[in-house]
Scaffold this active site. Sequence first.
Site, mmCIF file in Angstrom:
data_model
loop_
_atom_site.group_PDB
_atom_site.id
_atom_site.type_symbol
_atom_site.label_atom_id
_atom_site.label_comp_id
_atom_site.label_asym_id
_atom_site.label_seq_id
_atom_site.Cartn_x
_atom_site.Cartn_y
_atom_site.Cartn_z
ATOM 1 N N LYS A 204 1.246 10.079 5.632
ATOM 2 C CA LYS A 204 1.356 8.687 6.078
ATOM 3 C C LYS A 204 2.651 8.039 5.574
ATOM 4 C CE LYS A 204 -3.656 7.995 6.583
ATOM 5 N NZ LYS A 204 -4.803 7.092 6.393
ATOM 6 N N GLU B 76 7.830 -6.473 1.313
ATOM 7 C CA GLU B 76 6.617 -6.368 2.148
ATOM 8 C C GLU B 76 5.688 -7.557 1.913
ATOM 9 O OE1 GLU B 76 5.008 -4.629 4.355
ATOM 10 O OE2 GLU B 76 6.008 -2.698 4.506
ATOM 11 N N LYS C 182 0.856 -1.182 0.000
ATOM 12 C CA LYS C 182 0.000 0.000 0.000
ATOM 13 C C LYS C 182 0.895 1.236 0.000
ATOM 14 C CE LYS C 182 -3.595 2.389 2.498
ATOM 15 N NZ LYS C 182 -4.533 2.348 3.610
ATOM 16 N N TYR D 80 -15.089 1.068 -7.280
ATOM 17 C CA TYR D 80 -16.345 1.774 -7.011
ATOM 18 C C TYR D 80 -17.285 1.697 -8.210
ATOM 19 C CZ TYR D 80 -13.557 3.481 -3.147
ATOM 20 O OH TYR D 80 -12.768 3.534 -2.025
ATOM 21 N N SER E 6 -10.087 5.648 -4.844
ATOM 22 C CA SER E 6 -11.021 6.753 -5.039
ATOM 23 C C SER E 6 -10.534 7.791 -6.047
ATOM 24 C CB SER E 6 -11.296 7.413 -3.688
ATOM 25 O OG SER E 6 -10.080 7.851 -3.096
ATOM 26 N N LYS F 229 -2.096 -1.472 -4.002
ATOM 27 C CA LYS F 229 -2.955 -0.294 -3.989
ATOM 28 C C LYS F 229 -2.108 0.971 -3.979
ATOM 29 C CE LYS F 229 -5.914 1.827 -0.619
ATOM 30 N NZ LYS F 229 -6.328 1.794 0.733
ATOM 31 N N ARG G 54 -10.612 9.835 1.611
ATOM 32 C CA ARG G 54 -10.455 10.463 2.934
ATOM 33 C C ARG G 54 -11.566 11.482 3.171
ATOM 34 N NH1 ARG G 54 -3.881 11.138 3.123
ATOM 35 N NH2 ARG G 54 -3.433 8.908 2.928
HETATM 36 C C1 PBG Z 1 -7.430 3.379 5.341
HETATM 37 C C2 PBG Z 1 -7.672 3.222 3.897
HETATM 38 C C3 PBG Z 1 -7.466 4.170 2.888
HETATM 39 C C4 PBG Z 1 -7.986 3.618 1.726
HETATM 40 C C5 PBG Z 1 -8.453 2.341 2.026
HETATM 41 N N1 PBG Z 1 -8.230 2.104 3.373
HETATM 42 C C6 PBG Z 1 -6.936 5.550 2.952
HETATM 43 C C7 PBG Z 1 -5.593 5.835 3.480
HETATM 44 O O1 PBG Z 1 -4.784 4.943 3.723
HETATM 45 O O2 PBG Z 1 -5.361 7.010 3.709
HETATM 46 C C8 PBG Z 1 -8.060 4.333 0.401
HETATM 47 C C9 PBG Z 1 -9.102 3.835 -0.539
HETATM 48 C C10 PBG Z 1 -9.419 4.760 -1.657
HETATM 49 O O3 PBG Z 1 -8.790 5.819 -1.852
HETATM 50 O O4 PBG Z 1 -10.362 4.416 -2.399
HETATM 51 N N2 PBG Z 1 -6.359 2.798 5.922
#
Ligand code: PBG
Length: 335
Positions: free
Chosen positions: A226, A242, A202, A322, A283, A257, A212
């Site tokens: 993050k 990882e 991730k 989505y 998203s 992701k 968010r």
């Molecule tokens: C939370 C999480 C996130 C997403 C999925 N789980 C956001 C982040 O890590 O800030 C993002 C999913 C998306 O953008 O559709 N840990």
Amino acid sequence: MTKQERKFPNTRMRRNRMQKFSRKLTSENALSANDIIWPVFIKEGKAIKQVIDAMPDVFCFSIDSLIKELENPIRLGLNAIALFPNIDSKLKDREGSQGIDPNNLICRAIKEIKNEFPSLGIICDVALDPFTDHGHDGVVRGGIVDNDLTLDKLNKQALIYAEAGCDIIAPSDMMDGRVGSIRNCLEKNNFKNTMIMSYAAKYSSSYYGPFRSAIGSEELIKPKDKKSYQLDFANSDEAMHEILIDINEGADMVMIKPGMPYLDIVSRAKETFNMPTFVYQVSGEYSMIMSAVEKGLANKRDIIFESMVCFKRAGADGIFTYFAPYLLNDLKKGI
Ligand code: PBG
């Protein structure tokens, strides 16, 4: 076969491409309803179907509305959903306490959905960010997300979700050691068959912005990003490292992701580990495609299907998107 043997005009690549039937016969990858996972946003209340400004045609549902909304996609072959909560800001705190409350929104949603649709797979994100007032995935101490203190919370969160009936625990927090720690906790508590899909690779990404804002955690407070726990987008070897660790700690499935800019990672992961490999079209990718469509810059169906089949071509076994309801409708039409 050598290149010399396949010379023009013996070989005309266009012959197979000339007609629709032969294009279909020679196509190497396809999307089916089995590949699709629908990420859904939920909130407290009754009969709510709330618009999400940053994501056209995506809504935040109360549990009862979601149950109604699921009927059609399930009839069309939807296999699994991933649940994401939008928590009232008054219930958020520094420690993300709601995240480990066995009566929280997610636990109630799992029970109600399972009651209505017992064979629908339910995937739950394990991370504290929807529940913390600072928006981080773990507990913060002295401006730093504390790895080991967070593990304890993640175990509890995974356990309450498993107890509520969640099928797949999906840790998205990127703490070190979390897959092993959750796996041990599940084993100890006799949840031997609860699957873990690790958000193994991730990345720290700008593509999460609309998500968010959908869960009300757009403003990250101290640290303001993050990067100390999510991967650097410059790196690919590190992602393989990882993923290897997560597999060794007990992950049944791995996820990469974001999706579209990270197809090289999907492809490398699938080839290296031969594990069930998932990809999340996040998203920001969704909203970018929708803006292009709304501006008339692309045909909606064509651009969405292209993105999906490219995930398959890269080696993804399944895709979080989505667009799930839209795709299921369209797949049924059999175009
Ligand atoms: C939370 C999480 C996130 C997403 C999925 N789980 C956001 C982040 O890590 O800030 C993002 C999913 C998306 O953008 O559709 N840990």
